[in-house]
Design a protein around this motif. Structure first.
Motif, PDB file in Angstrom:
ATOM      1  N   TYR A  64       0.833  -1.200   0.000  1.00 53.91           N
ATOM      2  CA  TYR A  64       0.000   0.000   0.000  1.00 53.91           C
ATOM      3  C   TYR A  64       0.870   1.253   0.000  1.00 53.91           C
ATOM      4  O   TYR A  64       2.066   1.220   0.315  1.00 53.91           O
ATOM      5  CB  TYR A  64      -0.923   0.021   1.223  1.00 53.91           C
ATOM      6  CG  TYR A  64      -0.182   0.058   2.548  1.00 53.91           C
ATOM      7  CD1 TYR A  64       0.232   1.262   3.118  1.00 53.91           C
ATOM      8  CD2 TYR A  64       0.117  -1.125   3.230  1.00 53.91           C
ATOM      9  CE1 TYR A  64       0.917   1.288   4.324  1.00 53.91           C
ATOM     10  CE2 TYR A  64       0.809  -1.103   4.425  1.00 53.91           C
ATOM     11  CZ  TYR A  64       1.205   0.109   4.964  1.00 53.91           C
ATOM     12  OH  TYR A  64       1.906   0.138   6.139  1.00 53.91           O
ATOM     13  N   VAL A 100      -4.644   9.829  -4.902  1.00 48.70           N
ATOM     14  CA  VAL A 100      -4.760   9.622  -3.462  1.00 48.70           C
ATOM     15  C   VAL A 100      -5.277  10.909  -2.842  1.00 48.70           C
ATOM     16  O   VAL A 100      -4.720  11.984  -3.070  1.00 48.70           O
ATOM     17  CB  VAL A 100      -3.383   9.249  -2.861  1.00 48.70           C
ATOM     18  CG1 VAL A 100      -3.515   8.928  -1.385  1.00 48.70           C
ATOM     19  CG2 VAL A 100      -2.778   8.073  -3.608  1.00 48.70           C
ATOM     20  N   THR A 118       3.962   4.886   4.181  1.00 48.94           N
ATOM     21  CA  THR A 118       3.122   5.945   4.724  1.00 48.94           C
ATOM     22  C   THR A 118       3.927   7.234   4.726  1.00 48.94           C
ATOM     23  O   THR A 118       5.072   7.263   5.189  1.00 48.94           O
ATOM     24  CB  THR A 118       2.677   5.619   6.160  1.00 48.94           C
ATOM     25  OG1 THR A 118       1.905   4.416   6.156  1.00 48.94           O
ATOM     26  CG2 THR A 118       1.827   6.752   6.737  1.00 48.94           C
ATOM     27  N   PRO A 178      -7.378   7.937   1.159  1.00 49.19           N
ATOM     28  CA  PRO A 178      -5.951   8.194   1.354  1.00 49.19           C
ATOM     29  C   PRO A 178      -5.023   7.013   1.092  1.00 49.19           C
ATOM     30  O   PRO A 178      -3.815   7.180   1.100  1.00 49.19           O
ATOM     31  CB  PRO A 178      -5.882   8.591   2.832  1.00 49.19           C
ATOM     32  CG  PRO A 178      -7.001   7.825   3.466  1.00 49.19           C
ATOM     33  CD  PRO A 178      -8.096   7.791   2.434  1.00 49.19           C
ATOM     34  N   ARG A 179      -5.582   5.837   0.867  1.00 51.29           N
ATOM     35  CA  ARG A 179      -4.743   4.635   0.770  1.00 51.29           C
ATOM     36  C   ARG A 179      -4.922   3.942  -0.572  1.00 51.29           C
ATOM     37  O   ARG A 179      -6.053   3.657  -0.993  1.00 51.29           O
ATOM     38  CB  ARG A 179      -5.061   3.673   1.913  1.00 51.29           C
ATOM     39  CG  ARG A 179      -4.297   2.355   1.861  1.00 51.29           C
ATOM     40  CD  ARG A 179      -4.340   1.652   3.173  1.00 51.29           C
ATOM     41  NE  ARG A 179      -3.975   0.234   3.052  1.00 51.29           N
ATOM     42  CZ  ARG A 179      -3.403  -0.469   4.020  1.00 51.29           C
ATOM     43  NH1 ARG A 179      -3.128   0.097   5.174  1.00 51.29           N
ATOM     44  NH2 ARG A 179      -3.118  -1.742   3.833  1.00 51.29           N
ATOM     45  N   GLN A 197       0.138   5.424   1.267  1.00 55.46           N
ATOM     46  CA  GLN A 197      -0.842   6.315   1.865  1.00 55.46           C
ATOM     47  C   GLN A 197      -0.160   7.542   2.480  1.00 55.46           C
ATOM     48  O   GLN A 197       1.037   7.532   2.779  1.00 55.46           O
ATOM     49  CB  GLN A 197      -1.635   5.598   2.951  1.00 55.46           C
ATOM     50  CG  GLN A 197      -0.801   5.167   4.141  1.00 55.46           C
ATOM     51  CD  GLN A 197      -1.606   4.407   5.182  1.00 55.46           C
ATOM     52  OE1 GLN A 197      -2.817   4.262   5.071  1.00 55.46           O
ATOM     53  NE2 GLN A 197      -0.937   3.913   6.223  1.00 55.46           N
ATOM     54  N   ASP A 208      -4.035   0.466  -2.368  1.00 52.01           N
ATOM     55  CA  ASP A 208      -3.604  -0.915  -2.137  1.00 52.01           C
ATOM     56  C   ASP A 208      -3.348  -1.599  -3.468  1.00 52.01           C
ATOM     57  O   ASP A 208      -4.085  -1.392  -4.443  1.00 52.01           O
ATOM     58  CB  ASP A 208      -4.687  -1.682  -1.361  1.00 52.01           C
ATOM     59  CG  ASP A 208      -4.809  -1.243   0.073  1.00 52.01           C
ATOM     60  OD1 ASP A 208      -3.995  -1.686   0.907  1.00 52.01           O
ATOM     61  OD2 ASP A 208      -5.697  -0.420   0.358  1.00 52.01           O
TER      62      ASP A 208
END
Length: 234
Positions: free
Chosen positions: A2, A223, A128, A228-229, A4, A231
């Motif tokens: 992922y 995004v 992240t 916000p993520r 984010q 995958d």
């Protein structure tokens, strides 16, 4: 895997517009990107001819304001696209590193928007973007190890490795694209007024170039704070 941006980052920077290109296999070092790199570099030079200085471009002004808000001197720590544009203005071209990196750098300069290309094989779990705790390990291009300052914006994976420091300022040597790279995550981030249209254009242009040069089908995504993520399977 992922990618984010953290809720804290969206709260601090609600004007952020981000887009991503994912290629899970098929990148090789033997593609000839020179013609496309030349075209995008020419577009960057044309923009510089009109603006005079890269600092006058709205995309760069917005990142300078962001860096100032983060407590960084914008003339000491420049976003990646500003650093590329400075080099283009002074030297008329960019150095050749790897066809994918060369393409990303040229597109970044043409759009004046920071672009990061990361080798997904070097990333654990996912990435992240958000404030550092201070315990993350950042590998320099020289092989050294640094620890970001607490609160510094970093790209961090699940192994607590920082893959970028000062947000769009400096990538890590650990996940840099190399001849053996096959899978990549490419991220573009804008803060300027028209980023909402410019970042998707950049992502689309870059995905088309990658598809043509490597005969792959990249996945693309925007995004946002509400989504916000991103995958994806690797």
């Amino acid at each position: 895997m992922y990618f984010q941006h953290s809720p804290q980052l969206w709260a601090l920077h609600p004007d952020l517009v981000a887009g991503a290109v994912v290629v899970t296999d098929g990148i090789t070092p033997d593609a000839d990107a020179s013609a496309r790199v030349a075209d995008h570099t020419a577009a960057a030079l044309a923009r510089l001819a009109d603006a005079g200085q890269e600092a006058e471009l709205p995309e760069i002004r917005a990142w300078r304001r962001t860096f100032t808000a983060m407590g960084l001197k914008p003339t000491q720590y420049r976003c990646a696209s500003e650093a590329l544009l400075r080099r283009v203005r002074k030297e008329g071209a960019l150095p050749s590193i790897h066809p994918l990196v060369d393409l990303c750098n040229a597109v970044s300069a043409a759009f004046a928007i920071p672009v990061a290309a990361l080798d997904l094989a070097a990333v654990t779990g996912g990435l992240t973007v958000g404030p550092a705790a201070g315990d993350e390990e950042y590998e320099t291009f020289g092989g050294g190890t640094e620890h970001p300052a607490p609160g510094e914006i970093v790209y961090v994976d699940e192994a607590r490795r920082a893959h970028a420091r000062r947000w769009t300022n400096r990538q890590s040597g650990r996940s840099a694209v190399r001849p053996e790279t096959r899978s990549v995550l490419i991220v573009a981030e804008g803060m300027h007024e028209t980023a909402g249209s410019d970042v998707p254009k950049l992502v689309s242009a870059l995905a088309d170039e990658v598809a043509a040069l490597w005969s792959v089908t990249p996945a693309t995504a925007r995004v946002t704070a509400s989504a916000p993520r991103l995958d994806f399977d690797l």
